[in-house]
Design a protein around this motif. Structure first.
Motif, short mmCIF file in Angstrom:
data_model
loop_
_atom_site.label_atom_id
_atom_site.label_comp_id
_atom_site.label_asym_id
_atom_site.label_seq_id
_atom_site.Cartn_x
_atom_site.Cartn_y
_atom_site.Cartn_z
N GLN A 57 0.83 -1.19 0.00
CA GLN A 57 0.00 0.00 0.00
C GLN A 57 0.87 1.25 0.00
O GLN A 57 1.62 1.48 0.95
N SER A 78 1.01 6.47 2.68
CA SER A 78 1.70 7.46 3.53
C SER A 78 2.93 8.07 2.86
O SER A 78 3.64 7.39 2.12
N SER A 133 -1.55 10.93 8.92
CA SER A 133 -2.92 11.23 9.33
C SER A 133 -3.56 12.21 8.36
O SER A 133 -4.75 12.11 8.05
N SER A 172 -4.33 6.46 13.01
CA SER A 172 -4.10 6.35 14.45
C SER A 172 -5.42 6.44 15.24
O SER A 172 -6.43 6.92 14.71
N GLU A 206 -6.28 8.44 17.55
CA GLU A 206 -6.77 9.82 17.67
C GLU A 206 -7.57 10.19 16.41
O GLU A 206 -8.62 10.83 16.48
C1 LIG Z 1 2.60 -1.25 11.49
C2 LIG Z 1 2.37 -0.15 10.50
C3 LIG Z 1 2.22 -0.47 9.16
C4 LIG Z 1 2.00 0.54 8.22
N1 LIG Z 1 1.92 0.18 6.91
C5 LIG Z 1 1.70 1.13 5.97
C6 LIG Z 1 1.63 0.76 4.58
O1 LIG Z 1 1.78 -0.40 4.21
N2 LIG Z 1 1.40 1.73 3.69
C7 LIG Z 1 1.21 3.02 4.06
O2 LIG Z 1 0.95 3.84 3.17
N3 LIG Z 1 1.32 3.42 5.35
C8 LIG Z 1 1.57 2.50 6.31
N4 LIG Z 1 1.69 2.86 7.64
C9 LIG Z 1 1.66 4.30 8.00
C10 LIG Z 1 0.42 4.73 8.76
O3 LIG Z 1 -0.69 4.76 7.92
C11 LIG Z 1 0.72 6.08 9.39
O4 LIG Z 1 1.77 5.89 10.31
C12 LIG Z 1 -0.47 6.66 10.11
O5 LIG Z 1 -1.47 7.03 9.19
C13 LIG Z 1 -0.10 7.89 10.99
O6 LIG Z 1 0.57 8.84 10.21
P1 LIG Z 1 2.00 9.44 10.66
O7 LIG Z 1 2.89 8.30 11.01
O8 LIG Z 1 2.43 10.35 9.55
O9 LIG Z 1 1.73 10.25 11.97
P2 LIG Z 1 1.22 11.74 12.10
O10 LIG Z 1 0.09 11.95 11.16
O11 LIG Z 1 2.38 12.66 12.01
O12 LIG Z 1 0.66 11.73 13.56
C14 LIG Z 1 1.50 11.88 14.71
C15 LIG Z 1 0.61 11.93 15.95
O13 LIG Z 1 -0.28 13.05 15.87
C16 LIG Z 1 -1.63 12.62 16.02
N5 LIG Z 1 -2.50 13.41 15.14
C17 LIG Z 1 -2.26 13.75 13.85
N6 LIG Z 1 -3.30 14.45 13.34
C18 LIG Z 1 -4.22 14.56 14.35
C19 LIG Z 1 -5.50 15.17 14.46
N7 LIG Z 1 -6.06 15.81 13.43
N8 LIG Z 1 -6.15 15.07 15.65
C20 LIG Z 1 -5.60 14.41 16.70
N9 LIG Z 1 -4.38 13.82 16.65
C21 LIG Z 1 -3.70 13.90 15.50
C22 LIG Z 1 -1.62 11.17 15.57
O14 LIG Z 1 -2.69 10.43 16.12
C23 LIG Z 1 -0.27 10.70 16.11
O15 LIG Z 1 -0.38 10.36 17.46
C24 LIG Z 1 1.92 1.90 8.63
C25 LIG Z 1 2.07 2.23 9.97
C26 LIG Z 1 2.31 1.22 10.91
C27 LIG Z 1 2.48 1.61 12.33
#
Ligand SMILES: Cc1cc2nc3c(=O)[nH]c(=O)nc-3n(C[C@H](O)[C@H](O)[C@H](O)COP(=O)(O)OP(=O)(O)OC[C@H]3O[C@@H](n4cnc5c(N)ncnc54)[C@H](O)[C@@H]3O)c2cc1C
Length: 402
Positions: free
Chosen positions: A130, A133, A139, A378, A380
């Motif tokens: 996929q 991200s 997020s 996540s 949240e």
């Molecule tokens: C095990 C695992 C497998 C994954 N596999 C894939 C994959 O195959 N393909 C892919 O595309 N992605 C993948 N991901 C990525 C995943 O989709 C993202 O990590 C996730 O969407 C969170 O985005 P971020 O890491 O950029 O965190 P951020 O968006 O930067 O968030 C950081 C923190 O801020 C909080 N936050 C952000 N925005 C808000 C809001 N509006 N309100 C409240 N809190 C907020 C979040 O909850 C989090 O605690 C994977 C992640 C994991 C952990």
């Protein structure tokens, strides 16, 4: 006997005769089979189970026969799932394509795309990853920058993705790309493309994690040519498909741990093993936490069943479905925290003979349980989605009620 009862009897008999005994019960980490062009089996039983389920078209029992499914009615699929659970059969294969892209293709794909992409999925012949991200689009997924430039009969893709699970091992990717920048609204101008990971200009680099192992990759695209027939759904209309795909991802994740995946451990029996008799006040507190957690797990499983029945009756269950991923992944995290508290240092092993296989598996599953509350959106963000779409509360970020 009704035809559904006959189906149950026959399914039960077939599963009992065909699911190898060694594949009933939780898998150890690394013992799951991933559908792929070059599939790897750890042993003969895995291969047998994979081939038998594939030949019965039961990788995708509900999908139409024309695309390699078994064309079962939803009541029959429910019976099949119940019988698989009853025997604690492991999934014969794991395939992100089937969980997420397949249902979107069934809804939005052209006939040519369905024929070309679904059938190999239902036979476990392709490993999908996929590509959603990006460094500034997790997020806030609509913030993607990876672009697909229209070059007549093909697109040219440039940019990068991050956290792509198994990007280095996958054959194909479904990716969100930006195809138009002119609109002021970032959700517009996004398209869903599928691309061959072996194309020139694609590079998947594994990301090193502190554990020393990683399934994550960064994927770079440098002038990658993607034929136009690989655009899924309308040009610039990918956001609607992305939301659908995420719903399928969350619903698949809400079933993780259900008997078959490595994360399933029976909390109360493990607690009895490590804490045969509560002696101190804190033991009693731990026991009470475990009982509450076990009850929550039971309530969750009953709710899943109730949701299945309501869906089969044609009721709209999308609201409960969005809550399921949040509840399930948070419950799993709580469960492993309790287990780790009960097991003490026995839960802190990473490798080595001084720990049992179960102890090592629990340490890994405990850490994994945290990641599941992030992957697929996540907790949240799930709460925001539930507040907005299910409870229809005003959007606080847009000046609504706080
Ligand atoms: C095990 C695992 C497998 C994954 N596999 C894939 C994959 O195959 N393909 C892919 O595309 N992605 C993948 N991901 C990525 C995943 O989709 C993202 O990590 C996730 O969407 C969170 O985005 P971020 O890491 O950029 O965190 P951020 O968006 O930067 O968030 C950081 C923190 O801020 C909080 N936050 C952000 N925005 C808000 C809001 N509006 N309100 C409240 N809190 C907020 C979040 O909850 C989090 O605690 C994977 C992640 C994991 C952990």
């Amino acid at each position: 006997m009704s035809s559904l009862e006959t189906f149950r009897t026959q399914t039960r008999a077939w599963l009992e005769a065909n699911c190898p005994a060694s594949l009933r019960g939780p898998a150890a980490a690394g013992e799951l089979v991933w559908g792929a062009s070059r599939i790897e089996f750890a042993n003969e039983d895995q291969q047998l189970w994979f081939e038998r389920m594939r030949d019965r078209n039961w990788f995708c029992p509900a999908w139409p026969e024309a695309y390699g499914g078994a064309g079962l009615a939803s009541e029959e699929v429910a019976v099949l799932e119940q019988e698989l659970r009853r025997l604690r059969c492991r999934p014969p294969q794991i395939n992100l394509g089937i969980w997420m892209l397949g249902p979107v293709l069934l809804e939005y794909g052209t006939e040519e795309q369905k024929q070309r992409l679904l059938t190999p999925m239902t036979r476990g012949e392709v490993r999908w990853c996929q590509g959603f991200s990006e460094p500034n689009a997790g997020s806030d997924l609509a913030n993607i920058r990876t672009s697909a430039r229209d070059e007549g009969d093909h697109f040219v893709v440039d940019g990068s993705k991050i956290w792509t699970s198994y990007g280095d091992k996958s054959d194909w990717m479904y990716a969100l790309v930006r195809t138009d920048n002119s609109s002021g609204k970032k959700q517009e101008g996004i398209s869903l493309l599928v691309l061959d990971m072996h194309s020139e200009g694609v590079e998947a680099r594994p990301i090193d994690l502190i554990s020393g192992k990683s399934s994550f990759c960064e994927v770079f695209f440098d002038g990658v040519k993607v034929p136009k027939e690989n655009l899924i759904g309308p040009l610039n209309g990918g956001w609607t498909l992305a939301k659908k795909l995420l719903q399928h991802e969350r619903s698949a994740m809400s079933k993780f741990g259900e008997f078959s995946l490595p994360t399933h451990f029976d909390l109360m029996s493990i607690l009895r093993e490590y804490l045969p008799q509560a002696r101190t006040a804190s033991d009693h507190v731990l026991e009470a936490r475990a009982q509450a957690c076990a009850l929550d797990e039971q309530a969750y499983n009953l709710t899943v069943q109730r949701m299945g029945e309501a869906a089969r009756d044609g009721q709209d269950v999308s609201g409960i479905a969005s809550i399921m991923k949040l509840v399930h992944t948070e419950q799993e995290k709580t469960k492993f925290e309790i287990l780790v508290d009960a097991m003490g240092h026995r839960a802190l092993g990473w490798d080595g003979y001084e720990f049992s296989a179960q102890e090592l598996a629990i340490s890994k599953a405990w850490l994994m349980s945290y990641t599941q509350t992030i992957a697929g959106g996540s907790s949240e963000v799930q709460l925001n989605v539930i507040a907005k779409r299910v409870l229809q509360l005003p959007d606080a970020s847009k000046g609504g009620a706080k």
